[in-house]
Design a protein around this motif. Structure first.
Motif, PDB file in Angstrom:
ATOM      1  N   ARG A 139       0.832  -1.409  -0.246  1.00 22.01           N
ATOM      2  CA  ARG A 139      -0.026   0.059   0.060  1.00 22.01           C
ATOM      3  C   ARG A 139       0.934   1.210   0.030  1.00 22.01           C
ATOM      4  O   ARG A 139       2.058   1.243   0.489  1.00 22.01           O
ATOM      5  N   ALA A 140       0.345   2.135  -0.674  1.00 21.61           N
ATOM      6  CA  ALA A 140       1.058   3.630  -0.449  1.00 21.61           C
ATOM      7  C   ALA A 140      -0.069   4.666  -0.424  1.00 21.61           C
ATOM      8  O   ALA A 140      -0.937   4.799  -1.355  1.00 21.61           O
ATOM      9  N   ALA A 141       0.020   5.581   0.490  1.00 18.46           N
ATOM     10  CA  ALA A 141      -0.819   6.945   0.465  1.00 18.46           C
ATOM     11  C   ALA A 141      -0.230   7.858  -0.385  1.00 18.46           C
ATOM     12  O   ALA A 141       1.047   7.960  -0.386  1.00 18.46           O
ATOM     13  N   SER A 142      -0.864   8.576  -1.106  1.00 22.41           N
ATOM     14  CA  SER A 142      -0.581   9.709  -1.938  1.00 22.41           C
ATOM     15  C   SER A 142      -1.447  11.036  -1.763  1.00 22.41           C
ATOM     16  O   SER A 142      -1.558  11.680  -2.571  1.00 22.41           O
ATOM     17  N   ASN A 143      -1.879  11.213  -0.493  1.00 23.72           N
ATOM     18  CA  ASN A 143      -2.458  12.491  -0.183  1.00 23.72           C
ATOM     19  C   ASN A 143      -1.741  13.771  -0.481  1.00 23.72           C
ATOM     20  O   ASN A 143      -0.553  13.739  -0.373  1.00 23.72           O
ATOM     21  N   GLY A 144      -2.708  14.447  -1.182  1.00 23.66           N
ATOM     22  CA  GLY A 144      -1.757  15.569  -1.738  1.00 23.66           C
ATOM     23  C   GLY A 144      -1.070  15.658  -2.760  1.00 23.66           C
ATOM     24  O   GLY A 144      -0.844  16.888  -3.521  1.00 23.66           O
ATOM     25  N   GLN A 145      -1.125  14.569  -3.520  1.00 22.92           N
ATOM     26  CA  GLN A 145      -0.433  14.465  -5.001  1.00 22.92           C
ATOM     27  C   GLN A 145      -1.503  14.679  -5.928  1.00 22.92           C
ATOM     28  O   GLN A 145      -2.715  13.864  -6.056  1.00 22.92           O
ATOM     29  N   ARG A 210      -7.658  15.797   0.489  1.00 22.33           N
ATOM     30  CA  ARG A 210      -8.332  14.728   0.572  1.00 22.33           C
ATOM     31  C   ARG A 210      -7.438  13.528   0.344  1.00 22.33           C
ATOM     32  O   ARG A 210      -6.514  13.599  -0.234  1.00 22.33           O
ATOM     33  N   PHE A 211      -8.030  12.326   0.621  1.00 24.62           N
ATOM     34  CA  PHE A 211      -7.334  11.078   0.504  1.00 24.62           C
ATOM     35  C   PHE A 211      -7.209  10.649  -0.945  1.00 24.62           C
ATOM     36  O   PHE A 211      -7.899  10.806  -1.890  1.00 24.62           O
ATOM     37  N   SER A 212      -5.890  10.261  -1.153  1.00 25.61           N
ATOM     38  CA  SER A 212      -5.703   9.344  -2.433  1.00 25.61           C
ATOM     39  C   SER A 212      -4.582   8.307  -1.933  1.00 25.61           C
ATOM     40  O   SER A 212      -3.725   8.288  -1.252  1.00 25.61           O
ATOM     41  N   GLY A 213      -4.703   7.333  -2.701  1.00 23.89           N
ATOM     42  CA  GLY A 213      -3.880   5.937  -2.509  1.00 23.89           C
ATOM     43  C   GLY A 213      -3.999   4.710  -3.193  1.00 23.89           C
ATOM     44  O   GLY A 213      -5.052   4.670  -4.139  1.00 23.89           O
TER      45      GLY A 213
END
Length: 257
Positions: A139-145, A210-213
């Motif tokens: 898994r990898a979160a990418s919040n703000g990207q 907001r969330f991204s991942g």
């Protein structure tokens, strides 16, 4: 205390657990009286965010919110708990502190005599997803990207066609360059599905808050290259601003005079 109907859903990766939960929720009128909880997702709560988008007003909980979740149970009309394939079935006993629940297992049609069969009150025939005991979860979160959509399409093709290992399941939520939030979904052995635009406002003011991942399940995963390629797809502050200004101009031109 008064306890609502609690349904615990478990099963194989990609068999359709979340899809089954969606179907049940659509039949409940009072969405604000529904609770959805999926433990073990850490900082990449993809299913929680998609359900919250599909059913505005629903109460959604993840890791770190266990106390609040438990306190809200008596006020709910329906409670759904989704257990990922990576969790032990016994975990539900600790979560619910011996409250009664209905156990549903969503499994591929060819899955026989598994631990889910002896655990569940009901077996639901799900998608014919590939089953394996040697799976790795990354898994990898990418919040703000923000990701260039063309780059995302190439990256997703690589993920689903063996460039980073044998991938059996992948899903993600990404903010793309025109401000939309996109959901991507892949299950090996099933027809490829198009990217889905989530019903969220376009984010056109800097980096998205907001969330991204991304979540990938498979064997022999090249995690370092996955992470690096995801990073390479992300846009700089300058490009984000440039794209956002262009989209604002296009939307302004479309407004009726």
């Amino acid at each position: 205390m008064s306890v609502p109907i609690i349904t615990v859903v478990a099963g194989s990766s990609g068999a359709g657990k979340t899809t089954w939960v969606y179907q049940q929720m659509r039949d409940i009128a009072a969405v604000d009286k529904i609770i959805y909880y999926s433990p073990g997702t850490g900082t990449v709560p993809i299913d929680q965010n998609r359900i919250a988008t599909e059913f505005p007003g629903i109460q959604v909980f993840g890791d770190g919110q266990e106390v609040e979740f438990f306190n809200q149970i008596p006020k709910a009309e329906a409670v759904y708990i989704e257990l990922g394939f990576y969790l032990q079935l016994e975990a539900i006993t600790q979560i619910l502190d011996n409250l009664t629940y209905r156990a549903i297992a969503v499994l591929p049609p060819d899955c026989k005599d598994s631990e889910y069969h002896s655990w569940a009150n009901e077996i639901v025939r799900g998608a014919p997803a590939q089953t394996s005991t040697a799976k790795t979860l990354w898994r990898a979160a990418s919040n703000g990207q923000v990701i260039d959509e063309n780059s995302l399409e190439e990256f997703w093709y690589e993920i689903t066609h063996g460039a980073y290992g044998i991938v059996t399941r992948a899903k993600g939520i990404f903010d793309v360059n025109d401000g939309r939030s996109i959901y991507c979904d892949f299950v090996a052995g099933l027809p490829q599905t198009d990217f889905l635009e989530l019903d969220l406002p376009r984010y056109l003011e800097g980096r998205p808050q907001r969330f991204s991942g991304l979540e990938v399940v498979g064997e022999n995963l090249d995690e370092a290259t996955l992470r690096q390629t995801l990073s390479d797809c992300c846009l700089s502050d300058g490009l984000i601003l440039q794209y956002q200004q262009q989209i604002k101009e296009i939307l302004l031109e479309r407004e009726p005079v």
